[in-house]
Design an enzyme around this catalytic site. Structure first.
Site, PDB file in Angstrom:
ATOM      1  N   LYS A  17     -11.511  -4.344  -3.854  1.00 38.23           N
ATOM      2  CA  LYS A  17     -12.732  -3.549  -4.073  1.00 38.23           C
ATOM      3  C   LYS A  17     -13.363  -3.875  -5.422  1.00 38.23           C
ATOM      4  O   LYS A  17     -14.566  -4.121  -5.512  1.00 38.23           O
ATOM      5  CB  LYS A  17     -12.411  -2.036  -4.020  1.00 38.23           C
ATOM      6  CG  LYS A  17     -11.781  -1.582  -2.714  1.00 38.23           C
ATOM      7  CD  LYS A  17     -11.460  -0.102  -2.723  1.00 38.23           C
ATOM      8  CE  LYS A  17     -10.486   0.345  -3.775  1.00 38.23           C
ATOM      9  NZ  LYS A  17      -9.106  -0.180  -3.621  1.00 38.23           N
ATOM     10  N   ARG A  91     -11.486   9.250  -2.755  1.00 44.65           N
ATOM     11  CA  ARG A  91     -10.180   8.887  -2.198  1.00 44.65           C
ATOM     12  C   ARG A  91      -9.678   9.949  -1.230  1.00 44.65           C
ATOM     13  O   ARG A  91      -8.663   9.734  -0.581  1.00 44.65           O
ATOM     14  CB  ARG A  91      -9.168   8.733  -3.322  1.00 44.65           C
ATOM     15  CG  ARG A  91      -9.096   7.310  -3.898  1.00 44.65           C
ATOM     16  CD  ARG A  91      -8.165   7.364  -5.084  1.00 44.65           C
ATOM     17  NE  ARG A  91      -7.440   6.186  -5.398  1.00 44.65           N
ATOM     18  CZ  ARG A  91      -7.866   5.229  -6.228  1.00 44.65           C
ATOM     19  NH1 ARG A  91      -9.069   5.265  -6.740  1.00 44.65           N
ATOM     20  NH2 ARG A  91      -7.073   4.222  -6.521  1.00 44.65           N
ATOM     21  N   ARG A 130      -1.781  -9.248 -10.173  1.00 45.56           N
ATOM     22  CA  ARG A 130      -3.062  -8.863 -10.799  1.00 45.56           C
ATOM     23  C   ARG A 130      -2.948  -8.808 -12.317  1.00 45.56           C
ATOM     24  O   ARG A 130      -1.953  -8.367 -12.865  1.00 45.56           O
ATOM     25  CB  ARG A 130      -3.506  -7.494 -10.268  1.00 45.56           C
ATOM     26  CG  ARG A 130      -4.728  -6.941 -11.006  1.00 45.56           C
ATOM     27  CD  ARG A 130      -5.485  -5.921 -10.215  1.00 45.56           C
ATOM     28  NE  ARG A 130      -4.770  -4.673 -10.019  1.00 45.56           N
ATOM     29  CZ  ARG A 130      -5.241  -3.657  -9.300  1.00 45.56           C
ATOM     30  NH1 ARG A 130      -6.413  -3.762  -8.696  1.00 45.56           N
ATOM     31  NH2 ARG A 130      -4.543  -2.565  -9.157  1.00 45.56           N
ATOM     32  N   ARG A 174       1.582   4.480  -4.561  1.00 47.62           N
ATOM     33  CA  ARG A 174       0.117   4.541  -4.405  1.00 47.62           C
ATOM     34  C   ARG A 174      -0.282   4.239  -2.957  1.00 47.62           C
ATOM     35  O   ARG A 174      -1.216   4.841  -2.422  1.00 47.62           O
ATOM     36  CB  ARG A 174      -0.559   3.574  -5.383  1.00 47.62           C
ATOM     37  CG  ARG A 174      -0.515   4.089  -6.828  1.00 47.62           C
ATOM     38  CD  ARG A 174      -0.616   2.968  -7.848  1.00 47.62           C
ATOM     39  NE  ARG A 174      -1.854   2.241  -7.768  1.00 47.62           N
ATOM     40  CZ  ARG A 174      -1.995   0.962  -8.130  1.00 47.62           C
ATOM     41  NH1 ARG A 174      -0.957   0.277  -8.609  1.00 47.62           N
ATOM     42  NH2 ARG A 174      -3.161   0.378  -8.025  1.00 47.62           N
TER      43      ARG A 174
HETATM   44  P1  ADP Z   1      -8.759  -3.112  -5.800  1.00 45.17           P
HETATM   45  O1  ADP Z   1      -9.913  -2.836  -6.753  1.00 45.17           O
HETATM   46  O2  ADP Z   1      -9.119  -2.874  -4.374  1.00 45.17           O
HETATM   47  O3  ADP Z   1      -7.483  -2.424  -6.200  1.00 45.17           O
HETATM   48  P2  ADP Z   1      -8.845  -5.816  -6.945  1.00 45.17           P
HETATM   49  O4  ADP Z   1     -10.259  -6.226  -6.778  1.00 45.17           O
HETATM   50  O5  ADP Z   1      -8.379  -5.494  -8.311  1.00 45.17           O
HETATM   51  O6  ADP Z   1      -8.439  -4.658  -5.892  1.00 45.17           O
HETATM   52  O7  ADP Z   1      -7.957  -7.004  -6.342  1.00 45.17           O
HETATM   53  C1  ADP Z   1      -6.534  -6.915  -6.340  1.00 45.17           C
HETATM   54  C2  ADP Z   1      -5.955  -8.264  -6.694  1.00 45.17           C
HETATM   55  O8  ADP Z   1      -6.239  -9.196  -5.652  1.00 45.17           O
HETATM   56  C3  ADP Z   1      -6.511  -8.879  -7.968  1.00 45.17           C
HETATM   57  O9  ADP Z   1      -5.463  -9.588  -8.574  1.00 45.17           O
HETATM   58  C4  ADP Z   1      -7.619  -9.825  -7.454  1.00 45.17           C
HETATM   59  O10 ADP Z   1      -7.838 -10.917  -8.334  1.00 45.17           O
HETATM   60  C5  ADP Z   1      -7.018 -10.285  -6.141  1.00 45.17           C
HETATM   61  N1  ADP Z   1      -8.023 -10.561  -5.094  1.00 45.17           N
HETATM   62  C6  ADP Z   1      -9.213  -9.945  -4.894  1.00 45.17           C
HETATM   63  N2  ADP Z   1      -9.837 -10.455  -3.803  1.00 45.17           N
HETATM   64  C7  ADP Z   1      -8.993 -11.394  -3.292  1.00 45.17           C
HETATM   65  C8  ADP Z   1      -9.056 -12.273  -2.160  1.00 45.17           C
HETATM   66  N3  ADP Z   1     -10.100 -12.279  -1.321  1.00 45.17           N
HETATM   67  N4  ADP Z   1      -8.014 -13.107  -1.951  1.00 45.17           N
HETATM   68  C9  ADP Z   1      -6.944 -13.111  -2.789  1.00 45.17           C
HETATM   69  N5  ADP Z   1      -6.829 -12.304  -3.865  1.00 45.17           N
HETATM   70  C10 ADP Z   1      -7.829 -11.459  -4.119  1.00 45.17           C
HETATM   71  P1  AMP Z   2      -7.736   2.321  -9.374  1.00 42.65           P
HETATM   72  O1  AMP Z   2      -8.193   1.622 -10.615  1.00 42.65           O
HETATM   73  O2  AMP Z   2      -8.853   2.613  -8.410  1.00 42.65           O
HETATM   74  O3  AMP Z   2      -6.561   1.628  -8.717  1.00 42.65           O
HETATM   75  O4  AMP Z   2      -7.204   3.761  -9.844  1.00 42.65           O
HETATM   76  C1  AMP Z   2      -6.141   3.882 -10.753  1.00 42.65           C
HETATM   77  C2  AMP Z   2      -5.655   5.326 -10.820  1.00 42.65           C
HETATM   78  O5  AMP Z   2      -6.710   6.174 -11.282  1.00 42.65           O
HETATM   79  C3  AMP Z   2      -5.205   5.944  -9.500  1.00 42.65           C
HETATM   80  O6  AMP Z   2      -3.873   5.617  -9.149  1.00 42.65           O
HETATM   81  C4  AMP Z   2      -5.372   7.432  -9.814  1.00 42.65           C
HETATM   82  O7  AMP Z   2      -4.334   7.894 -10.660  1.00 42.65           O
HETATM   83  C5  AMP Z   2      -6.660   7.447 -10.630  1.00 42.65           C
HETATM   84  N1  AMP Z   2      -7.871   7.571  -9.788  1.00 42.65           N
HETATM   85  C6  AMP Z   2      -8.870   6.664  -9.662  1.00 42.65           C
HETATM   86  N2  AMP Z   2      -9.817   7.109  -8.834  1.00 42.65           N
HETATM   87  C7  AMP Z   2      -9.396   8.325  -8.391  1.00 42.65           C
HETATM   88  C8  AMP Z   2      -9.909   9.277  -7.477  1.00 42.65           C
HETATM   89  N3  AMP Z   2     -11.075   9.077  -6.841  1.00 42.65           N
HETATM   90  N4  AMP Z   2      -9.203  10.404  -7.264  1.00 42.65           N
HETATM   91  C9  AMP Z   2      -8.046  10.638  -7.895  1.00 42.65           C
HETATM   92  N5  AMP Z   2      -7.476   9.777  -8.755  1.00 42.65           N
HETATM   93  C10 AMP Z   2      -8.145   8.622  -9.014  1.00 42.65           C
END
Ligand code: ADP
Ligand code: AMP
Length: 219
Positions: A17, A91, A130, A174
């Site tokens: 995302k 969420r 990541r 998570r």
């Molecule tokens: P989210 O915001 O949904 O938690 P991230 O955008 O941080 O996810 O992506 C999670 C991990 O996967 C990061 O290390 C990112 O660089 C990697 N990633 C994102 N998109 C892809 C993809 N299409 N293929 C492989 N790895 C990806």
């Molecule tokens: P994220 O960066 O989206 O993976 O979020 C990291 C952490 O922030 C989560 O594990 C939660 O502890 C908190 N968090 C982020 N967004 C929310 C949300 N919409 N509701 C509750 N907790 C959140």
């Protein structure tokens, strides 16, 4: 779609995302609003909000709805947020209802909700590799999506770090929370007829293209 786009990306942790929202927001010329980034910034700055949410975030638990809803209401009704790409919030279905209310009051309803679907094994591979930039919060993967220079952010050159909640045990926790809330959350948007399912597997570019098509189809 008339005026600035308002796009919401939902999906499990590690679905991509943040990666997609960052690029999409640049392409659409709107802010990228990520609840996790805002909460981490609050912790980094040592604000009262940061102190309040730290223990939840360190455990990988959700921050209470009322805390995150208040933060997002402030952000999403600000003058520079007429359009946005939103990720990480809502969420829970309760957060989704609160989001609808705040956006309706501001006259800024969502255009489309994109659900990014990625299987669990791949989520684990993505999250455990990541790295993020502690300055701008951009997300990288050491194998799949590496920075140009080994260890530093392409945007600002700051040394990349591993998020403390990106360990395998915290990720599993998570994912359990996500799986508990996901059906009700996606059901909320499905019922309202604007949930687009997008396959999140494949290259960042391929996924971006699919999301682009989903947004066009919703326009
Ligand atoms: P989210 O915001 O949904 O938690 P991230 O955008 O941080 O996810 O992506 C999670 C991990 O996967 C990061 O290390 C990112 O660089 C990697 N990633 C994102 N998109 C892809 C993809 N299409 N293929 C492989 N790895 C990806
Ligand atoms: P994220 O960066 O989206 O993976 O979020 C990291 C952490 O922030 C989560 O594990 C939660 O502890 C908190 N968090 C982020 N967004 C929310 C949300 N919409 N509701 C509750 N907790 C959140």
């Amino acid at each position: 779609m008339s005026g600035p786009a308002r796009v919401l990306l939902v999906g499990p942790p590690g679905a991509g995302k943040g990666t997609q929202a960052f690029q999409l927001a640049e392409r659409l010329g709107v802010p990228h609003v990520a609840s996790g980034n805002l909460l981490r910034e609050a912790m980094e700055r040592g604000t009262p909000l940061g102190a309040e949410v730290r223990s939840y975030m360190e455990r990988g638990d959700l921050v209470p709805d009322e805390v995150v809803v208040a933060l997002m209401a402030d952000t999403l009704t600000a003058p520079d947020c007429v359009g946005f790409v939103l990720d990480g919030f809502p969420r829970t279905a309760a957060q989704a209802a609160a989001l609808d209310e705040m956006l309706a009051a501001a006259g800024r309803p969502l255009d489309v909700v994109v659900l990014m679907e990625v299987e669990e094994d791949e989520l684990i591979r993505r999250i455990t590799g990541r790295r993020i930039c502690p300055e701008c919060q951009r997300s990288y993967h050491m194998t799949y999506n590496p920075p140009a220079d080994d260890e530093s952010c392409d945007e600002d050159g700051v040394h990349l770090v591993t998020r403390p909640d990106d360990t395998l045990d915290k990720l599993r926790h998570r994912l359990d929370i996500y799986n508990r809330e996901a059906a009700e959350l996606s059901g909320y948007y499905e019922q309202r007829g604007f949930l687009a399912h997008v396959d999140g597997l494949g290259s960042v570019e391929d996924v971006a293209e699919r999301i682009g098509k989903a947004i066009e189809a919703a326009a």
